[in-house]
Design a protein around this motif. Structure first.
Motif, PDB file in Angstrom:
ATOM      1  N   LYS A 121       0.831  -1.207   0.000  1.00 39.86           N
ATOM      2  CA  LYS A 121       0.000   0.000   0.000  1.00 39.86           C
ATOM      3  C   LYS A 121       0.869   1.262   0.000  1.00 39.86           C
ATOM      4  O   LYS A 121       0.554   2.240  -0.667  1.00 39.86           O
ATOM      5  N   GLU A 122       1.962   1.211   0.760  1.00 39.75           N
ATOM      6  CA  GLU A 122       2.844   2.377   0.818  1.00 39.75           C
ATOM      7  C   GLU A 122       3.465   2.652  -0.545  1.00 39.75           C
ATOM      8  O   GLU A 122       3.561   3.806  -0.972  1.00 39.75           O
ATOM      9  N   GLN A 123       3.859   1.601  -1.245  1.00 47.12           N
ATOM     10  CA  GLN A 123       4.460   1.779  -2.572  1.00 47.12           C
ATOM     11  C   GLN A 123       3.475   2.436  -3.529  1.00 47.12           C
ATOM     12  O   GLN A 123       3.835   3.348  -4.283  1.00 47.12           O
ATOM     13  N   ALA A 124       2.222   1.971  -3.498  1.00 47.86           N
ATOM     14  CA  ALA A 124       1.202   2.546  -4.370  1.00 47.86           C
ATOM     15  C   ALA A 124       0.894   3.987  -3.992  1.00 47.86           C
ATOM     16  O   ALA A 124       0.758   4.861  -4.862  1.00 47.86           O
ATOM     17  N   LYS A 125       0.793   4.233  -2.690  1.00 41.60           N
ATOM     18  CA  LYS A 125       0.521   5.588  -2.209  1.00 41.60           C
ATOM     19  C   LYS A 125       1.646   6.528  -2.594  1.00 41.60           C
ATOM     20  O   LYS A 125       1.415   7.643  -3.077  1.00 41.60           O
ATOM     21  N   ARG A 126       2.870   6.085  -2.409  1.00 42.07           N
ATOM     22  CA  ARG A 126       4.009   6.962  -2.675  1.00 42.07           C
ATOM     23  C   ARG A 126       4.108   7.302  -4.158  1.00 42.07           C
ATOM     24  O   ARG A 126       4.461   8.430  -4.524  1.00 42.07           O
ATOM     25  N   LYS A 127       3.787   6.331  -5.009  1.00 43.21           N
ATOM     26  CA  LYS A 127       3.792   6.607  -6.446  1.00 43.21           C
ATOM     27  C   LYS A 127       2.780   7.693  -6.776  1.00 43.21           C
ATOM     28  O   LYS A 127       3.065   8.611  -7.555  1.00 43.21           O
ATOM     29  N   ARG A 128       1.604   7.600  -6.182  1.00 45.66           N
ATOM     30  CA  ARG A 128       0.573   8.625  -6.418  1.00 45.66           C
ATOM     31  C   ARG A 128       1.005   9.966  -5.832  1.00 45.66           C
ATOM     32  O   ARG A 128       0.824  11.006  -6.445  1.00 45.66           O
ATOM     33  N   TRP A 129       1.595   9.936  -4.648  1.00 44.74           N
ATOM     34  CA  TRP A 129       2.042  11.180  -4.011  1.00 44.74           C
ATOM     35  C   TRP A 129       3.102  11.880  -4.848  1.00 44.74           C
ATOM     36  O   TRP A 129       3.093  13.106  -4.972  1.00 44.74           O
ATOM     37  N   MET A 130       4.024  11.111  -5.433  1.00 45.53           N
ATOM     38  CA  MET A 130       5.049  11.722  -6.281  1.00 45.53           C
ATOM     39  C   MET A 130       4.436  12.336  -7.528  1.00 45.53           C
ATOM     40  O   MET A 130       4.889  13.376  -8.015  1.00 45.53           O
ATOM     41  N   GLY A 131       3.390  11.695  -8.063  1.00 45.84           N
ATOM     42  CA  GLY A 131       2.690  12.271  -9.209  1.00 45.84           C
ATOM     43  C   GLY A 131       2.036  13.592  -8.864  1.00 45.84           C
ATOM     44  O   GLY A 131       2.056  14.547  -9.655  1.00 45.84           O
ATOM     45  N   ILE A 132       1.478  13.669  -7.659  1.00 46.55           N
ATOM     46  CA  ILE A 132       0.851  14.909  -7.202  1.00 46.55           C
ATOM     47  C   ILE A 132       1.910  15.989  -7.003  1.00 46.55           C
ATOM     48  O   ILE A 132       1.710  17.155  -7.350  1.00 46.55           O
ATOM     49  N   SER A 133       3.053  15.603  -6.454  1.00 47.69           N
ATOM     50  CA  SER A 133       4.145  16.555  -6.264  1.00 47.69           C
ATOM     51  C   SER A 133       4.620  17.114  -7.591  1.00 47.69           C
ATOM     52  O   SER A 133       4.821  18.329  -7.738  1.00 47.69           O
ATOM     53  N   GLU A 134       4.790  16.243  -8.585  1.00 44.46           N
ATOM     54  CA  GLU A 134       5.248  16.706  -9.897  1.00 44.46           C
ATOM     55  C   GLU A 134       4.220  17.637 -10.542  1.00 44.46           C
ATOM     56  O   GLU A 134       4.579  18.672 -11.109  1.00 44.46           O
TER      57      GLU A 134
END
Length: 246
Positions: A121-134
């Protein structure tokens, strides 16, 4: 003008090659054409004003017109240590704090954190969070894409914060606003700043004491009103941006 981020290896002497999801965005969403201009950032603070020369199926080639030294970054590196909130609040926190100038965001597991993320879950969340950051970095004209780090426990977060020049921890039992003004005004451009924000329910007193002892954190107040976890970090970064922005 539309902005895109690339790895420095994609930047040559006279041209830049864009690949990945940006190609579809340029071709099919923005419907850009040969000859149109765009901004490309190397993610390290340098921007390039470019003109599209080729629109391939899997790449976009742009000629480099001139190089710009990015000026959208704050003169101090601000690291937000955010207690993991419930629901999708983390997405709002990342979006707005990137817009305001945070350089790095670290999700933190604290004693009052309700959310529990397993590795998947953390891996999936972090991928989405990085997309939001970009996305937020593009929208706000940032020269970097702020990193959203892996979830840290509170002890490890304190060790990371101890290496920073200044560490702030908003806490309802801290001294009055004049003390907060004095602390914030004392921060100088070039100093790195850590900000600890608790989850819903805030920090336990022993966590605040540990932050003071182990990371040199300074407790501050954000006023007489009680702010939500998704508001507090934005409030502190806004104050620092106002004081530090040249």
């Amino acid at each position: 003008m539309h902005r895109f981020f690339v790895d420095p290896s994609q930047i040559k002497e006279k041209e830049i090659l864009l690949t990945g999801p940006d190609v579809n965005h340029i071709r099919n969403v923005l419907r850009m054409r040969i000859g149109q201009e765009l901004l490309v950032s190397d993610g390290q603070g340098t921007d390039y004003h470019c003109k599209i020369e080729e629109l391939g199926e899997t790449y976009v080639k742009a000629s480099l017109m001139w190089r710009l030294n990015g000026n959208a970054e704050l003169p101090s590196r601000i690291v937000l240590f955010q207690g993991l909130p419930k629901g999708d609040k983390m997405e709002l926190i990342i979006q707005k704090c990137v817009e305001l100038g945070a350089a790095e965001i670290i999700p933190v597991q604290t004693k009052r954190t309700v959310v529990k993320l397993d590795a998947k879950k953390e891996q999936a969340k972090r991928k989405r969070w990085m997309g939001i950051s970009e996305s937020a970095a593009k929208q706000s004209g940032r020269g970097i894409v702020p990193e959203v780090g892996p979830v840290m426990n509170f002890s490890d977060a304190l060790k990371k914060a101890a290496a920073l020049d200044v560490c702030l921890i908003p806490y309802e039992l801290s001294e009055g606003m004049e003390h907060t003004r004095e602390v914030c005004r004392g921060i100088r451009p070039g100093q790195s700043v850590g900000i600890f924000i608790g989850p819903e329910g805030g920090f336990e007193e022993e966590e605040v004491l540990a932050a003071v002892k182990e990371a040199g954190a300074v407790p501050i107040t954000l006023g007489r009103r009680i702010l939500r976890t998704e508001t507090a970090g934005m409030a502190v970064i806004s104050v620092l941006a106002y004081l530090l922005e040249p």
